[in-house]
Design an enzyme around this catalytic site. Sequence first.
Site, short mmCIF file in Angstrom:
data_model
loop_
_atom_site.label_atom_id
_atom_site.label_comp_id
_atom_site.label_asym_id
_atom_site.label_seq_id
_atom_site.Cartn_x
_atom_site.Cartn_y
_atom_site.Cartn_z
CE LYS A 22 7.75 0.50 0.26
NZ LYS A 22 6.25 0.91 -0.36
CG ASN A 23 6.22 3.53 2.68
OD1 ASN A 23 6.50 3.13 1.66
ND2 ASN A 23 5.44 3.13 3.69
NE ARG A 92 -3.86 1.20 -3.65
CZ ARG A 92 -4.27 2.43 -3.04
NH1 ARG A 92 -3.10 3.21 -2.81
NH2 ARG A 92 -5.28 3.00 -3.15
CB CYS A 116 -2.71 -3.73 -3.94
SG CYS A 116 -2.90 -3.53 -2.18
NE ARG A 121 -2.87 0.03 -0.28
CZ ARG A 121 -1.46 -0.09 -0.06
NH1 ARG A 121 -0.84 -1.17 -0.60
NH2 ARG A 121 -0.69 0.94 0.50
N PRO A 122 -9.25 1.75 -1.66
CG PRO A 122 -10.90 2.33 -0.54
CD PRO A 122 -9.66 1.22 -0.53
CB ILE A 123 -7.93 6.64 -4.53
CG1 ILE A 123 -8.73 6.24 -5.87
CG2 ILE A 123 -6.60 5.93 -4.34
CD1 ILE A 123 -7.90 6.89 -7.00
CG ASP A 124 -12.90 6.84 -0.44
OD1 ASP A 124 -11.81 6.10 -0.24
OD2 ASP A 124 -13.66 6.84 0.60
CG ASP A 307 4.10 -0.86 6.30
OD1 ASP A 307 2.99 -1.25 5.90
OD2 ASP A 307 4.24 0.31 5.66
CB ILE A 329 -4.03 -0.22 8.80
CG1 ILE A 329 -3.37 0.33 10.32
CG2 ILE A 329 -3.84 0.97 7.69
CD1 ILE A 329 -4.08 1.61 10.69
NE ARG A 399 5.75 -3.17 -4.21
CZ ARG A 399 4.86 -3.21 -3.29
NH1 ARG A 399 4.30 -4.32 -2.86
NH2 ARG A 399 4.60 -2.05 -2.75
C1 UD1 Z 1 0.87 3.94 3.30
C2 UD1 Z 1 2.19 3.24 3.04
C3 UD1 Z 1 1.83 1.63 3.54
C4 UD1 Z 1 1.37 1.75 4.87
C5 UD1 Z 1 0.24 2.58 5.03
C6 UD1 Z 1 -0.42 2.68 6.45
C7 UD1 Z 1 3.40 4.36 1.15
C8 UD1 Z 1 3.99 4.32 -0.15
N1 UD1 Z 1 2.66 3.29 1.68
O1 UD1 Z 1 -0.13 3.32 2.25
O2 UD1 Z 1 3.23 1.03 3.42
O3 UD1 Z 1 1.07 0.46 5.36
O4 UD1 Z 1 0.37 3.92 4.60
O5 UD1 Z 1 0.49 3.18 7.52
O6 UD1 Z 1 3.66 5.20 1.96
N2 UD1 Z 1 -8.26 4.28 2.55
C9 UD1 Z 1 -9.63 4.67 2.17
N3 UD1 Z 1 -9.83 5.58 1.08
C10 UD1 Z 1 -8.77 6.24 0.75
C11 UD1 Z 1 -7.24 6.19 1.30
C12 UD1 Z 1 -7.21 4.90 2.22
O7 UD1 Z 1 -10.34 3.67 2.48
O8 UD1 Z 1 -8.85 7.33 0.18
C13 UD1 Z 1 -8.02 3.35 3.62
C14 UD1 Z 1 -7.24 2.02 3.08
O9 UD1 Z 1 -7.74 1.38 2.37
C15 UD1 Z 1 -6.55 1.55 4.36
C16 UD1 Z 1 -6.40 2.74 5.17
O10 UD1 Z 1 -7.19 3.69 4.66
O11 UD1 Z 1 -7.37 0.64 4.76
C17 UD1 Z 1 -5.00 3.24 5.24
O12 UD1 Z 1 -4.39 3.68 4.12
P1 UD1 Z 1 -3.34 4.79 3.89
O13 UD1 Z 1 -3.05 5.34 5.18
O14 UD1 Z 1 -3.92 5.44 2.97
O15 UD1 Z 1 -2.19 3.94 3.27
P2 UD1 Z 1 -1.27 4.31 1.99
O16 UD1 Z 1 -1.15 5.64 1.81
O17 UD1 Z 1 -2.03 3.28 0.76
#
Ligand code: UD1
Length: 418
Positions: A22-23, A92, A116, A121-124, A307, A329, A399
């Site tokens: 999936k990922n 998401r 979520c 889950r910020p996207i900064d 995961d 994480i 999912r």
């Molecule tokens: C992806 C995976 C998810 C997995 C995760 C960690 C997919 C579709 N999903 O999620 O299954 O659990 O990797 O291996 O591939 N963060 C910030 N700011 C940001 C981005 C992330 O603070 O801009 C934080 C997140 O809140 C979290 C951590 O960083 O605490 C890790 O997130 P990230 O590695 O980005 O996970 P996803 O890509 O959302």
Amino acid sequence: MQKLIVNGGQRLRGELALQGSKNSALPIMAAALLSGEECVLKNCPKLTDVFAASRILNCVGCKCTFSGNTAVISSENVSENTIPEELMREMRSSIIFLGAMLGRTGECTVCCPGGCELGPRPIDMHLAALKKMGADIKESFGRIICRVPGRAHGARISLPFPSVGATENIILCAVTAEGETVINNAAREPEICDLCGFLRACGAEISGDGESRIVISGKDRLHGCEYSIMPDRIAGATYLCMTAAAGGEIILTNACVQAMEPFLSVLEQTGCSIYTTENRIFLRSGSRLKAVSDRIRTMPHPGFPTDAQAVIMSALVTADGTSVFEENIFDCRYRHTDALVKMGADIQVLGKIAVIKGVEKLYGANVEATDLRGGAAMVSAALAAEGKTEISGISHIDRGYEKVEEAVRRLGGSIKRV
Ligand code: UD1
């Protein structure tokens, strides 16, 4: 509302071919947008998240169709730059379309993905990196409006944390940007390598994926390709944990053994016998499992995957001794523990730590899945438990697992969807 009914207590035995990841599938589907031609994706898992990604592609003007586990994506036309809120909210990870859309059309409007099931889950990091690559980003009333005047340009980006999604978004924007992009402290997850493998098959120039420093040289154009998506290491971990928890023997075929090593080395400490070849895993779980003596710390790859935390916990709740988890994480990743406790487990959670004292037995109960992997852990615990378990909230499980009940039945488990 659908439920899974599991009658536990039976040993599992059988062979299972692992579904596609999936990922990997989700960012690769977004990447197909960049090719401007037809891409054929084999081993594509049929999951609700994958169908949500396909709806996003269709919505922006591409054509995505499925035939069995093959997805065909034609991206000659991209006519729409806005991803509607209902599609963004369905999944998401739809945020990974942002980098691909910017690379393709230079414009994209999405809504904030918000919180979520796993907490905020910020996207900064995604937005800061895209800004560095030339994007002008405005946030207004929950919408994020991104525009790149002209073409995105390469940049030197150091991530404060190796975020999987941010690394993917940067790669997606960088492959057609002008010049070179360097990502320091990039995520090293196997799915990043799969995305880069796909993009290289489309003509992209990328090196260093799988390492902390990825270098991308932007190309004027990419082209279509045929690509096979890697097997799902987390689904693999789940079926191994189910067998470990219920007892029995399983052969996983089409498995990505190397990508699963950080998980397998911990599972092995429970006393299960595990043998691997390049793409097969054999596991036998005989007597009672042993607790894992070292703290299980979830970390970015090649650490123990977050995961797989819930599913291995479902096996350790009946192990002999005490196991300790440290979730590093996500903030809210112990929500499955309430259900496990309801089934008889002894779990204490304090912040990022969970202490599991192994009990002799679990008992069937009515439980509700609150997130994808937590839901899978409930199926696993239910298979090991005495009596009947009813699991609601199974849309979370759908999912990420292709026909979970068929896979479990193939192993001899008693499970039905009602
Ligand atoms: C992806 C995976 C998810 C997995 C995760 C960690 C997919 C579709 N999903 O999620 O299954 O659990 O990797 O291996 O591939 N963060 C910030 N700011 C940001 C981005 C992330 O603070 O801009 C934080 C997140 O809140 C979290 C951590 O960083 O605490 C890790 O997130 P990230 O590695 O980005 O996970 P996803 O890509 O959302």
